[in-house]
Motif scaffolding. Structure first.
Motif, short mmCIF file in Angstrom:
data_model
loop_
_atom_site.label_atom_id
_atom_site.label_comp_id
_atom_site.label_asym_id
_atom_site.label_seq_id
_atom_site.Cartn_x
_atom_site.Cartn_y
_atom_site.Cartn_z
N ALA A 183 0.85 -1.18 0.00
CA ALA A 183 0.00 0.00 0.00
C ALA A 183 0.89 1.24 0.00
N ILE A 184 0.35 2.35 -0.43
CA ILE A 184 1.15 3.56 -0.56
C ILE A 184 1.80 3.99 0.76
N PRO A 185 1.04 4.10 1.86
CA PRO A 185 1.69 4.58 3.10
C PRO A 185 2.51 3.50 3.83
N HIS A 186 2.38 2.24 3.43
CA HIS A 186 3.20 1.18 4.05
C HIS A 186 3.52 0.12 3.00
N PRO A 187 4.41 0.47 2.06
CA PRO A 187 4.71 -0.46 0.96
C PRO A 187 5.19 -1.83 1.44
N LEU A 188 6.01 -1.84 2.50
CA LEU A 188 6.62 -3.10 2.93
C LEU A 188 6.10 -3.52 4.30
N GLY A 189 4.83 -3.35 4.51
CA GLY A 189 4.26 -3.76 5.78
C GLY A 189 2.76 -3.71 5.71
N ASP A 190 2.14 -4.22 6.78
CA ASP A 190 0.69 -4.17 6.87
C ASP A 190 0.33 -4.02 8.34
N PRO A 191 -0.03 -2.81 8.74
CA PRO A 191 -0.28 -2.55 10.17
C PRO A 191 -1.42 -3.38 10.75
N ASP B 268 10.63 0.49 9.11
CA ASP B 268 10.97 -0.70 8.31
C ASP B 268 9.90 -0.98 7.25
N ARG B 269 8.71 -0.45 7.45
CA ARG B 269 7.63 -0.63 6.46
C ARG B 269 7.94 0.09 5.16
N VAL B 270 8.90 1.02 5.19
CA VAL B 270 9.30 1.72 3.96
C VAL B 270 10.73 1.34 3.57
N VAL B 271 11.62 1.25 4.56
CA VAL B 271 13.01 0.84 4.30
C VAL B 271 13.26 -0.43 5.13
N PRO B 272 13.23 -1.59 4.47
CA PRO B 272 13.15 -2.86 5.21
C PRO B 272 14.48 -3.31 5.83
N LEU B 273 15.03 -2.48 6.71
CA LEU B 273 16.34 -2.80 7.29
C LEU B 273 16.31 -4.08 8.13
N ASP B 274 15.22 -4.29 8.89
CA ASP B 274 15.17 -5.47 9.78
C ASP B 274 15.37 -6.77 8.98
N VAL B 275 14.63 -6.89 7.89
CA VAL B 275 14.72 -8.09 7.06
C VAL B 275 16.08 -8.18 6.38
N MET B 276 16.62 -7.05 5.95
CA MET B 276 17.93 -7.06 5.29
C MET B 276 19.02 -7.52 6.25
N ARG B 277 18.93 -7.11 7.51
CA ARG B 277 19.91 -7.56 8.50
C ARG B 277 19.82 -9.07 8.71
N ASP B 278 18.57 -9.60 8.76
CA ASP B 278 18.39 -11.05 8.90
C ASP B 278 19.05 -11.77 7.74
N LEU B 279 18.80 -11.27 6.53
CA LEU B 279 19.34 -11.92 5.33
C LEU B 279 20.87 -11.85 5.32
N GLU B 280 21.38 -10.75 5.87
CA GLU B 280 22.83 -10.56 5.96
C GLU B 280 23.43 -11.61 6.91
N ARG B 281 22.79 -11.75 8.08
CA ARG B 281 23.25 -12.73 9.08
C ARG B 281 23.19 -14.15 8.55
N GLU B 282 22.14 -14.43 7.77
CA GLU B 282 21.97 -15.79 7.24
C GLU B 282 22.85 -16.06 6.03
N GLY B 283 23.58 -15.02 5.59
CA GLY B 283 24.48 -15.22 4.45
C GLY B 283 23.77 -15.24 3.10
N LYS B 284 22.50 -14.81 3.08
CA LYS B 284 21.75 -14.79 1.81
C LYS B 284 22.25 -13.64 0.94
N ILE B 285 22.65 -12.55 1.60
CA ILE B 285 23.29 -11.44 0.87
C ILE B 285 24.66 -11.22 1.52
N GLY B 286 25.58 -10.61 0.77
CA GLY B 286 26.89 -10.32 1.32
C GLY B 286 26.75 -9.36 2.49
N LYS B 287 26.35 -8.13 2.17
CA LYS B 287 26.07 -7.18 3.25
C LYS B 287 25.17 -6.04 2.80
N VAL B 288 24.65 -5.36 3.80
CA VAL B 288 23.84 -4.17 3.54
C VAL B 288 24.82 -3.00 3.50
#
Lengths: 77, 351
Positions: free
Chosen positions: A35-43, B290-310
């Motif tokens: 969704a626009i205000p939460h592209p990578l999440g769902d509250p 994280d709902r806009v910039v998914p850092l939490d998931v990227m860190r998990d993937l980094e730890r699991e070795g799925k990506i080199g690094k963030v």
């Protein structure tokens, strides 16, 4: 922005909700989001499930970056 | 002159219908048998020849998130008023609204077989998506140009309703649709071409009869070969910035981008980051960036070795009403830094 990053030689995936806008700005690898205000999440979801959703989207984006494309491509399911 | 007036339906978003701002951008389509907001100015400009019989309103996010379904719902509401003509907007530089106005006009023409017209800023993404099939009049970047554009929009709409022939874009004042038409002239092509060539050599102005479309497409780069070794950078136009917005990135029409360290951060929280974006309801992004910039998931993937690094920094600007020239400049500058930093590939998120 996405086009200039691509032009500089970096593969880039655009994660966004309004796909027609992404197509018109010239993104090549496109992953539709929630969704626009939460592209990578769902509250509406509990926190753990929301993170599972986010992880699935990011994995799809990584998959897109690993996939050869020869023009604009929208990575649906 | 007691002829029947043309029946007009006006399409508006939640903001111009005075329902609310971004917190109301999710409202589904609704209709009112009255003149609303900018419809008042439009009504005055339409004069005696046409009457706004109804206004159909939809929230910009509702429309943008389900464009096909929303178009169909809006169309059903429009149909109930039995209009002769539909006017949408003006949308100025509001991207989702512009796309909605274009989609509504295109659907009205296609499904209801009625004339439709809208107006927006030439850089509005709605222009590029719909100019080929819809008459779009150019406006300024903000609602400050409302007064100027409404009389033009009304005059153009009346021409369409009367079924009058619409001339070329320069003379009628709409955005060129890239359609070629054969016309009669008194001079043969060779003579016209020579005149243009001579004017060009002399450095005088001339008008081409066949403007080339400006396609600026960049071919995709080859894919990432080894994700487990790759450095992935996060970039967003969704306005996520360090808490307090230290770079003072504007809520709209951004003149700059920000660069923020991710060192030692495992995810983004309402304590560390927030959104500076003025073009969407900030509640969800502020609660959990994280709902806009998914850092939490990227860190998990980094730890699991799925990506080199963030990559150690993320870059952000506000995509709301930002000029194409600025966005291109930000993109180029960000890309240069990412390349120098050894980044392999980029995830760019937009709201």
């Amino acid at each position: 922005m996405v086009k200039e990053i691509e032009r500089a030689g970096l593969p880039v995936v655009h994660m966004c909700t309004v796909v027609p806008i992404s197509l018109t700005v010239g993104a090549n690898r496109i992953v539709p989001t929630v969704a626009i205000p939460h592209p990578l999440g769902d509250p509406e979801l509990p926190e753990a499930e929301e993170k599972v959703l986010r992880r699935a989207l990011v994995e799809k984006a990584l998959k897109a970056l690993e996939t050869p494309v020869d023009g604009q491509h929208v990575f649906e399911e | 002159m007691a002829e029947k007036k043309f029946r007009v339906v006006h399409y508006l978003n939640q903001f111009f219908a005075q329902i609310g701002g971004e917190e109301k951008a999710n409202i589904p389509p609704e209709s009112r048998a009255e003149v609303v907001g900018p419809g008042l100015g439009l009504k005055a400009a339409l004069g005696q020849e046409a009457e706004i019989v109804g206004t159909v309103i939809c929230g910009d996010s509702y429309f943008g998130e389900n464009m096909e379904a929303a178009s169909a719902e809006v169309l059903n509401l429009i149909k109930e008023f039995e209009p002769d003509l539909v006017i949408a907007g003006p949308a100025f530089n509001a991207g989702r609204y512009g796309a909605a106005c274009g989609a509504v006009c295109a659907a009205v023409q296609r499904e209801l077989n009625l004339p439709a017209v809208t107006a927006m800023y030439p850089e509005n993404p709605g222009t590029d998506i719909y100019k080929k099939e819809v008459y779009i009049l150019p406006t300024g970047g903000s609602a400050a140009s409302m007064r100027k554009v409404l009389p033009k929009l009304a005059a153009f709409a009346l021409k369409l309703a009367r079924g009058e022939a619409i001339g070329d874009p320069a003379e009628e004042g709409y955005i060129a649709r890239g359609i070629r038409k054969n016309i009669m002239t008194h001079k043969p092509g060779a003579e016209r071409a020579m005149e243009m060539l001579l004017a060009k050599i002399k450095g005088q102005p001339f008008t081409t009869e066949l403007p080339m479309p400006a396609f600026d497409r960049v071919a995709p780069n080859p894919p990432v070969k080894d994700m487990a070794q790759a450095t992935i950078a996060l970039v967003t136009s969704g306005g996520i910035v360090a808490k307090g917005n230290p770079d003072h990135i504007e809520a709209s029409s951004a003149s700059k981008f920000g660069k923020y360290s991710l060192a030692g951060l495992d995810n983004m929280t309402s304590e560390t980051h927030e959104t500076a974006h003025g073009g969407y309801d900030p509640t969800y992004a502020n609660d959990d960036p994280d709902r806009v910039v998914p850092l939490d998931v990227m860190r998990d993937l980094e730890r699991e070795g799925k990506i080199g690094k963030v990559f150690e920094y993320f870059y952000a600007t506000v995509g709301n009403g930002t000029s194409v020239a600025n966005a291109a400049k930000f993109g180029a500058e960000i890309a240069k830094e990412l390349k120098e930093g050894g980044v392999t590939a980029v995830i760019l998120t937009s709201t």
